[in-house]
Design an enzyme around this catalytic site. Sequence first.
Site, PDB file in Angstrom:
ATOM      1  N   TYR A  56       0.861  -1.062  -0.030  1.00  0.00           N
ATOM      2  CA  TYR A  56      -0.007  -0.045  -0.115  1.00  0.00           C
ATOM      3  C   TYR A  56       0.747   1.338  -0.097  1.00  0.00           C
ATOM      4  CZ  TYR A  56      -3.665  -3.241   1.564  1.00  0.00           C
ATOM      5  OH  TYR A  56      -4.428  -4.443   1.648  1.00  0.00           O
ATOM      6  N   SER A 205     -12.785  -4.943   2.014  1.00  0.00           N
ATOM      7  CA  SER A 205     -13.596  -4.347   1.342  1.00  0.00           C
ATOM      8  C   SER A 205     -15.088  -4.608   1.762  1.00  0.00           C
ATOM      9  CB  SER A 205     -13.228  -4.490  -0.048  1.00  0.00           C
ATOM     10  OG  SER A 205     -12.200  -4.169  -0.528  1.00  0.00           O
ATOM     11  N   LEU A 207     -17.302  -2.637   2.676  1.00  0.00           N
ATOM     12  CA  LEU A 207     -18.107  -1.836   2.159  1.00  0.00           C
ATOM     13  C   LEU A 207     -18.213  -1.662   0.498  1.00  0.00           C
ATOM     14  CD1 LEU A 207     -17.558   1.144   4.771  1.00  0.00           C
ATOM     15  CD2 LEU A 207     -19.392  -0.259   4.702  1.00  0.00           C
ATOM     16  N   GLY A 208     -17.781  -2.706  -0.109  1.00  0.00           N
ATOM     17  CA  GLY A 208     -17.730  -2.606  -1.482  1.00  0.00           C
ATOM     18  C   GLY A 208     -16.966  -1.458  -2.165  1.00  0.00           C
ATOM     19  N   GLY A 210     -16.648   1.355  -0.771  1.00  0.00           N
ATOM     20  CA  GLY A 210     -17.330   2.493  -0.543  1.00  0.00           C
ATOM     21  C   GLY A 210     -18.584   2.611  -1.156  1.00  0.00           C
TER      22      GLY A 210
HETATM   23  N1  LIG Z   1      -5.975  -8.583   1.237  1.00  0.00           N
HETATM   24  C1  LIG Z   1      -6.316  -7.545   0.230  1.00  0.00           C
HETATM   25  O1  LIG Z   1      -6.137  -8.205  -1.151  1.00  0.00           O
HETATM   26  C2  LIG Z   1      -7.124  -6.475   0.354  1.00  0.00           C
HETATM   27  C3  LIG Z   1      -7.725  -5.767  -0.850  1.00  0.00           C
HETATM   28  C4  LIG Z   1      -8.387  -4.534  -0.523  1.00  0.00           C
HETATM   29  C5  LIG Z   1      -8.518  -4.202   0.668  1.00  0.00           C
HETATM   30  N2  LIG Z   1      -7.786  -4.879   1.845  1.00  0.00           N
HETATM   31  C6  LIG Z   1      -7.776  -4.214   3.051  1.00  0.00           C
HETATM   32  O2  LIG Z   1      -9.396  -4.222   3.518  1.00  0.00           O
HETATM   33  C7  LIG Z   1      -9.532  -2.932   4.000  1.00  0.00           C
HETATM   34  C8  LIG Z   1     -10.854  -2.412   3.755  1.00  0.00           C
HETATM   35  O3  LIG Z   1     -11.407  -2.390   2.241  1.00  0.00           O
HETATM   36  P1  LIG Z   1     -11.467  -1.197   1.414  1.00  0.00           P
HETATM   37  O4  LIG Z   1     -10.881   0.077   1.727  1.00  0.00           O
HETATM   38  O5  LIG Z   1     -10.806  -1.633   0.129  1.00  0.00           O
HETATM   39  O6  LIG Z   1     -12.880  -0.960   1.177  1.00  0.00           O
HETATM   40  P2  LIG Z   1     -14.138  -0.616   2.122  1.00  0.00           P
HETATM   41  O7  LIG Z   1     -13.665  -0.915   3.435  1.00  0.00           O
HETATM   42  O8  LIG Z   1     -15.184  -1.754   1.553  1.00  0.00           O
HETATM   43  O9  LIG Z   1     -14.725   0.592   1.637  1.00  0.00           O
HETATM   44  C9  LIG Z   1     -13.585   2.008   1.789  1.00  0.00           C
HETATM   45  C10 LIG Z   1     -14.022   2.940   1.162  1.00  0.00           C
HETATM   46  O10 LIG Z   1     -15.557   3.356   1.583  1.00  0.00           O
HETATM   47  C11 LIG Z   1     -15.577   4.731   2.256  1.00  0.00           C
HETATM   48  N3  LIG Z   1     -16.190   4.622   3.602  1.00  0.00           N
HETATM   49  C12 LIG Z   1     -15.692   4.106   4.514  1.00  0.00           C
HETATM   50  N4  LIG Z   1     -16.875   4.227   5.378  1.00  0.00           N
HETATM   51  C13 LIG Z   1     -17.906   5.171   4.941  1.00  0.00           C
HETATM   52  C14 LIG Z   1     -18.988   5.410   5.383  1.00  0.00           C
HETATM   53  N5  LIG Z   1     -19.460   5.252   6.756  1.00  0.00           N
HETATM   54  N6  LIG Z   1     -20.015   6.194   4.697  1.00  0.00           N
HETATM   55  C15 LIG Z   1     -19.486   6.361   3.493  1.00  0.00           C
HETATM   56  N7  LIG Z   1     -18.166   6.192   2.744  1.00  0.00           N
HETATM   57  C16 LIG Z   1     -17.546   5.301   3.569  1.00  0.00           C
HETATM   58  C17 LIG Z   1     -13.995   5.179   2.321  1.00  0.00           C
HETATM   59  O11 LIG Z   1     -13.788   6.576   2.006  1.00  0.00           O
HETATM   60  P3  LIG Z   1     -13.230   7.350   2.960  1.00  0.00           P
HETATM   61  O12 LIG Z   1     -11.798   6.977   3.307  1.00  0.00           O
HETATM   62  O13 LIG Z   1     -13.169   8.700   2.264  1.00  0.00           O
HETATM   63  O14 LIG Z   1     -14.037   7.462   4.188  1.00  0.00           O
HETATM   64  C18 LIG Z   1     -13.303   4.384   1.204  1.00  0.00           C
HETATM   65  O15 LIG Z   1     -13.464   5.050  -0.214  1.00  0.00           O
HETATM   66  C19 LIG Z   1      -8.442  -1.896   3.288  1.00  0.00           C
HETATM   67  O16 LIG Z   1      -8.180  -0.728   4.003  1.00  0.00           O
HETATM   68  C20 LIG Z   1      -7.323  -2.915   3.227  1.00  0.00           C
HETATM   69  O17 LIG Z   1      -6.732  -2.988   4.604  1.00  0.00           O
HETATM   70  C21 LIG Z   1      -7.269  -6.141   1.660  1.00  0.00           C
END
Ligand SMILES: NC(=O)c1ccc[n+]([C@@H]2O[C@H](COP(=O)([O-])OP(=O)(O)OC[C@H]3O[C@@H](n4cnc5c(N)ncnc54)[C@H](OP(=O)(O)O)[C@@H]3O)[C@@H](O)[C@H]2O)c1
Length: 330
Positions: A56, A205, A207-208, A210
Amino acid sequence: MQTRLLGKHGPAVSALGLGCMGMSDFYGVRDDAESIATIHHALDRGLTLLDTADMYGPYTNEELVGRAIAGRRDEVFLATKFGIVRDPNDPSVRGVSGRPEYVRASCEGSLRRLGVDHIDLYYQHRVDPSVPVEETVGAMADLVAAGKVRYLGLSEASGATLERAATVHPIAALQVEYSLWTRDPAQNGMLDACRRLGVALVAYSPLGRGFLTGALRSPADFDADDYRRHSPRFQGENFARNLALVDKVKALADEKGCTPAQLALAWVLAQGEDVIAIPGTKRRDRLDDNLGALDVRLSAQELAAIDAVFPPEAVAGPRYPEAMMKLVNA
Ligand SMILES: NC(=O)c1ccc[n+]([C@@H]2O[C@H](COP(=O)([O-])OP(=O)(O)OC[C@H]3O[C@@H](n4cnc5c(N)ncnc54)[C@H](OP(=O)(O)O)[C@@H]3O)[C@@H](O)[C@H]2O)c1
């Protein structure tokens, strides 16, 4: 803070972790001050599980997390990952490595950037098809024996790979994409394999990316360098079809008196006591919104109502662009 066990015998971690990836990469402009404040706020609220990876940034996210937890190491259950190798000339180009010498060198790099003497949960980020998983996990097990790592995890590994890995060393967690719009782990044997082996499923992910929050209304909402511009589910007709699904989820959330983000996270947590979700945000107000999901209990009828408006096969578009899908060990 509600906790769940990471694997059959623990340790206990907060049922919701904090995904830190978007603070440094993939999801638009950085705001390091607010990101660090968000990590502090998470710890203040009793959240323990922080999730990062060396790729990252690359590297800058581990450095950011390291700065944020300096002086608060004891409050954190720190998870990071190795194994996705980004091309320094073009970070969008990726390879994978599970070679034992790469595992050792990666761990040293992560410890240094994070400013810690051990990692609580060390994941292989993607399985390397050219190295038997037993060899990679063998090198990871050596890190446990050396006191540099406490627990081991895999990410996007198939059930069969997980079984093989667990013959070498206990695996505490399998991290995979799991959410209302990515139901694969329940359908492709991953969740079953986790349950057979006593491994926690960490839903990334949730939250898909976001989308399931309903806050993203158009592909124009993304910054020019936002990864989601290149992701099939966020493009053209797919975006419109998926938005129609999310609007139905939003209507159910309104009825329930919670936010769509809370409903989406409560749905993940309702899939089993062995499922832990790590929503990502770089904003304190959204962290508070997400933690509110811990108070949302979904009845069997409510889960069925969600299924009725958002059945598993309804999502439009694959979850990754083709080149990234090839790195997934299905
Ligand atoms: N192992 C893997 O291959 C892999 C792949 C992807 C992700 N991950 C891990 O999983 C974690 C989470 O996944 P992710 O960040 O991809 O996706 P997520 O948690 O599904 O969604 C994150 C997105 O949603 C927005 N968001 C969060 N809470 C919100 C709310 N209450 N209302 C409106 N928007 C909201 C965030 O924007 P803001 O930041 O602007 O709030 C960000 O753009 C990552 O941070 C990473 O550590 C792992």
